[in-house]
Design a protein around this motif. Structure first.
Motif, mmCIF file in Angstrom:
data_model
loop_
_atom_site.group_PDB
_atom_site.id
_atom_site.type_symbol
_atom_site.label_atom_id
_atom_site.label_comp_id
_atom_site.label_asym_id
_atom_site.label_seq_id
_atom_site.Cartn_x
_atom_site.Cartn_y
_atom_site.Cartn_z
ATOM 1 N N GLY A 58 17.690 16.181 -14.543
ATOM 2 C CA GLY A 58 16.295 15.887 -14.839
ATOM 3 C C GLY A 58 16.016 15.412 -16.252
ATOM 4 O O GLY A 58 14.868 15.163 -16.609
ATOM 5 N N HIS A 59 17.041 15.273 -17.064
ATOM 6 C CA HIS A 59 16.869 14.820 -18.443
ATOM 7 C C HIS A 59 17.169 13.320 -18.487
ATOM 8 O O HIS A 59 18.205 12.889 -18.967
ATOM 9 C CB HIS A 59 17.782 15.602 -19.392
ATOM 10 C CG HIS A 59 17.690 17.079 -19.188
ATOM 11 N ND1 HIS A 59 16.542 17.797 -19.462
ATOM 12 C CD2 HIS A 59 18.586 17.968 -18.712
ATOM 13 C CE1 HIS A 59 16.745 19.066 -19.181
ATOM 14 N NE2 HIS A 59 17.975 19.197 -18.721
ATOM 15 N N THR A 60 16.247 12.539 -17.956
ATOM 16 C CA THR A 60 16.493 11.128 -17.715
ATOM 17 C C THR A 60 16.215 10.227 -18.905
ATOM 18 O O THR A 60 16.719 9.106 -18.959
ATOM 19 C CB THR A 60 15.638 10.637 -16.531
ATOM 20 O OG1 THR A 60 14.267 10.959 -16.797
ATOM 21 C CG2 THR A 60 16.074 11.286 -15.239
ATOM 22 N N ALA A 69 15.934 14.425 -23.598
ATOM 23 C CA ALA A 69 17.159 14.915 -24.218
ATOM 24 C C ALA A 69 16.901 15.516 -25.598
ATOM 25 O O ALA A 69 17.588 16.446 -26.010
ATOM 26 C CB ALA A 69 18.184 13.789 -24.326
ATOM 27 N N LEU A 70 15.905 14.997 -26.295
ATOM 28 C CA LEU A 70 15.611 15.508 -27.640
ATOM 29 C C LEU A 70 15.172 16.961 -27.627
ATOM 30 O O LEU A 70 15.405 17.690 -28.584
ATOM 31 C CB LEU A 70 14.523 14.664 -28.309
ATOM 32 C CG LEU A 70 14.915 13.254 -28.697
ATOM 33 C CD1 LEU A 70 13.724 12.532 -29.292
ATOM 34 C CD2 LEU A 70 16.071 13.264 -29.668
ATOM 35 N N ALA A 71 14.539 17.371 -26.561
ATOM 36 C CA ALA A 71 14.029 18.741 -26.494
ATOM 37 C C ALA A 71 15.130 19.757 -26.204
ATOM 38 O O ALA A 71 14.913 20.956 -26.338
ATOM 39 C CB ALA A 71 12.945 18.834 -25.426
ATOM 40 N N LEU A 72 16.320 19.287 -25.838
ATOM 41 C CA LEU A 72 17.408 20.191 -25.485
ATOM 42 C C LEU A 72 18.119 20.704 -26.740
ATOM 43 O O LEU A 72 18.300 19.976 -27.703
ATOM 44 C CB LEU A 72 18.418 19.474 -24.587
ATOM 45 C CG LEU A 72 17.862 18.953 -23.268
ATOM 46 C CD1 LEU A 72 18.932 18.157 -22.544
ATOM 47 C CD2 LEU A 72 17.349 20.091 -22.411
ATOM 48 N N SER A 73 18.548 21.945 -26.662
ATOM 49 C CA SER A 73 19.307 22.517 -27.775
ATOM 50 C C SER A 73 20.778 22.135 -27.621
ATOM 51 O O SER A 73 21.232 21.727 -26.552
ATOM 52 C CB SER A 73 19.170 24.040 -27.785
ATOM 53 O OG SER A 73 19.829 24.587 -26.655
#
Length: 114
Positions: free
Chosen positions: A54-56, A61-65
């Motif tokens: 779901g990280h399209t 992607a920026l919000a992911l650690s």
């Protein structure tokens, strides 16, 4: 020497100057992760894995650690390092949610894939 510089300035005025500034960040946030990583073979499979979860888009992607990305990369730190370096070249950092940005609707994504 001054006349050479003046001639050079006139030539440069006729040709468009190339900008080395990064494109506006709003447009980069909407870019899909797969096309972003498509030129780096080692990151392409990782980009598909992100999209499958779901990280399209870059904005997603920026919000992911880094920890979450390591989990999605099956612990392969070189994949996370590569993505982090690629995003860094664009002026972004990991674990940096973008307030007010939302990913495009699925209808828009389907049109891009057709």
């Amino acid at each position: 020497m001054a006349s050479f510089a003046a001639d050079r300035d006139e030539e440069a005025g006729s040709a468009p100057l190339r900008s080395f500034a990064p494109p506006p960040q709003g447009s980069l946030l909407d870019r899909d992760v797969v096309s972003l990583c498509s030129r780096q073979r080692h990151l392409l499979e990782f980009a598909f894995r992100l999209a499958d979860h779901g990280h399209t888009h870059v904005g997603n992607a920026l919000a992911l650690s880094r920890y979450t990305l390591l989990d999605l990369a099956d612990g392969q730190a070189e994949l996370v390092d590569g993505l982090e370096r690629l995003l860094g070249h664009l002026g972004f950092e990991l674990d940096q949610p973008v307030p007010g940005w939302s990913s495009p609707s699925p209808d828009v994504i389907d049109v891009q894939l057709d």
